[in-house]
Design an enzyme around this catalytic site. Structure first.
Site, short mmCIF file in Angstrom:
data_model
loop_
_atom_site.label_atom_id
_atom_site.label_comp_id
_atom_site.label_asym_id
_atom_site.label_seq_id
_atom_site.Cartn_x
_atom_site.Cartn_y
_atom_site.Cartn_z
N SER A 85 30.96 -23.15 40.10
CA SER A 85 31.37 -22.00 40.83
C SER A 85 32.55 -21.94 42.18
CB SER A 85 30.26 -21.31 41.39
OG SER A 85 28.85 -20.66 39.77
N GLY A 86 33.25 -22.75 42.20
CA GLY A 86 33.53 -23.46 43.60
C GLY A 86 33.28 -23.67 44.60
N ASN A 91 25.24 -25.42 46.52
CA ASN A 91 25.75 -27.39 46.22
C ASN A 91 26.21 -26.86 45.78
OD1 ASN A 91 22.51 -27.74 47.61
ND2 ASN A 91 22.13 -27.02 45.57
N VAL A 93 29.87 -29.39 44.83
CA VAL A 93 30.14 -30.80 43.94
C VAL A 93 31.47 -31.20 44.62
CG1 VAL A 93 29.86 -32.44 42.19
CG2 VAL A 93 28.43 -30.83 42.62
N ASP A 201 17.41 -27.41 35.40
CA ASP A 201 17.96 -26.93 35.07
C ASP A 201 19.17 -27.70 34.27
OD1 ASP A 201 19.04 -24.26 35.39
OD2 ASP A 201 20.48 -24.19 37.22
#
Length: 514
Positions: A85-86, A91, A93, A201
């Site tokens: 998701s940029g 959080n 990465v 998740d």
């Protein structure tokens, strides 16, 4: 603040022993960063990873400083973001590159996600103890002020989600999908055996492909996104029913999530489990299967995987299979163990990049390539502080007595440096650096040379790296690192750093600060 560490691979036992002695010297000076290989935090990883067959030995788990990770990620540049998701991800990465040229993945948590640094460090160390060839292993962490970061092995060939849902040239062949399911089951079984039965998740974005195309499970799922945070960030349609009821994650919840990954592998789409179960109950397996696999998969094998997915997605947690049952069911389907994953995945074979042809060197570069410390000293004396312009902007209020004392310490260091009294220069420059009001890349470079002339290459290396943190594109910082690396018998890394410095000098000649 934790240690500023780069993970260098030893070339021989002698080099390792030499580095160990250097580490001991550095740890005796706790006010400075340690850039070199750290002592192990937690148990030493075994020489071969547990699990089926020998595995690569991951890097030693350690603590990084924020400065080291900023340098690795170009100050957390948006260009280095690899989260699906940029920058919008809660959080983010980043990919990063350490000074030994190896790539890392850095997960940056939101502010105050883990307010207690001790608790975060303990959690990270626990995850760092998990070492397996089916896992993108955690190699370190960082606690600095409000910043909380995890550092893992970098997997360069994208996620399962990218290869299943957003492929460009070819979809994943059936045999590779079976391999993915088995390898992830083996990773989960390893976690369960080691007492870490909760994986948060689990989804197709957590499955990563390494440089050889082998699938690995991200270690980031072993740690919650925050101390009290949610364990599922995906759509609620994909979360285990017990989590929807009471908000709790159990080992059986992980099995349910594994079932959703099996559905992804079967269908090539991210379809809600309830919809998939309806098709399974109606025996519409053909409709469930990925249309791009038509005629290219075994119906018998697909039936086994569909039945296993159905068991994983049972409403009652106690009716779901164990991790060992996952492995025992999927192992017989792995019928092409000799075919490399990169072939199945349709990616080029990983090969070491050929060395870049050497560039013409400046006088500084020539001196560093010869390891001529006397010539380097003369150049640094002549250069004075002209490259420090713009690295400090001081207000009128900052010109205090402390500032005057600090500048006086630097001046005394300069006199000692010019007179080749290098031990005195180290002491004076250390007084200047430890005040912290001003940062000077030149002072770090000069003290680095002083350490080299005093036969202390390890602190020389960390000072050269600190110079780069202050001034990321300064050729001198890279040149000094190359000399220190050569002194540590790390000649390939030294040659790479020398070439990097020469490249930066070429850019400087075309204009801009250097």
């Amino acid at each position: 603040m934790g240690c500023c560490i780069s993970l260098f691979k030893s070339k021989s036992n002698d080099a390792e022993e030499k580095k160990g002695q250097a580490q001991q010297q550095v740890h005796q000076n706790p006010t400075q960063y340690n850039h070199h290989s750290p002592p192990t935090v937690g148990p030493e990883p075994p020489s071969s990873a547990p699990g089926p067959g020998p595995g690569p030995s991951p890097a030693t788990f350690c603590e990084f400083s924020l400065a080291d990770l900023k340098a690795a990620t170009n100050n957390f540049s948006a260009d280095f973001i690899v989260s699906e998701s940029g920058a919008k991800a809660p959080n983010v990465v980043y990919k990063g590159r350490l000074h030994n040229r190896s790539w890392i993945a850095v997960k940056k948590f939101t502010k105050l996600a883990w307010p207690d640094p001790k608790q975060f460090a303990e959690e990270a160390r626990g995850v760092g103890e998990m070492r397996h060839r089916r896992v993108a292993n955690l190699i370190g962490y960082c606690c600095d002020g409000d910043e909380r970061l995890l550092v893992a092995e970098y997997m360069p060939n994208d996620t399962l989600a990218k290869h299943l849902f957003h492929w460009e040239n070819q979809t994943i062949e059936w045999s590779m999908r079976l391999r993915v399911s088995l390898y992830i089951a083996e990773a989960l079984d390893y976690f369960s055996t080691e007492g870490r039965r909760l994986y948060h998740d689990l989804n197709a974005y957590r499955v990563l492909f390494d440089e050889d195309g082998d699938p690995r499970l991200s270690c980031f799922g072993l740690m919650k996104n925050s101390r009290d945070g949610k364990s599922y960030s995906t759509n609620l349609a994909y979360t285990p029913p017990e989590y929807l009821k009471n908000g709790r994650v159990t080992p059986e919840s992980v099995i349910y999530s594994f079932g959703t990954v099996l559905l992804d592998l079967l269908s090539g789409k991210h379809i809600p489990p309830s919809h998939a179960l309806d098709m399974i109950r109606e025996k519409n397996i053909v409709l469930l299967m990925d249309s791009h696999l038509e005629g290219k998969f075994s119906t018998e094998e697909a039936t086994v995987v569909v039945n296993l997915a159905s068991k994983c997605l049972q409403y009652e947690p106690r009716e779901r299979p164990s991790t060992k049952e996952l492995v025992s069911t999927l192992s017989p389907l792995h019928t092409k163990p000799d075919v490399p994953s990169y072939v199945m995945l349709g990616i080029p074979k990983h090969e070491e990049a050929p060395s870049t042809p050497p560039r013409p060197l400046s006088p500084m570069g020539e001196a560093c390539s010869r390891m001529d410390l006397t010539a380097i000293h003369q150049i640094l004396v002549m250069t004075h502080y002209r490259d420090d312009e713009g690295t400090n902007e001081l207000s009128f209020q900052e010109w205090t007595q402390q500032m005057r004392d600090m500048l006086d310490a630097r001046k005394r260091g300069d006199y000692a440096f010019k007179d080749k009294d290098f031990k005195t220069a180290i002491d004076c420059y250390s007084q200047f650096i430890n005040v912290g009001t001003m940062v000077s890349p030149t002072v770090f470079a000069r003290r680095s040379l002083c350490y080299l002339l005093c036969d202390q290459p390890d602190p020389a290396l960390r000072d050269a790296m600190q110079a780069q943190c202050v001034y990321p594109d300064w050729p001198t910082a890279f040149y000094m690192q190359s000399v220190a690396l050569a002194k540590l018998d790390m000649h390939k890394d030294a040659a790479d750093m020398l070439n990097e410095a020469a490249s930066l000098e070429e850019k400087r000649q075309r204009g801009g600060r250097g």
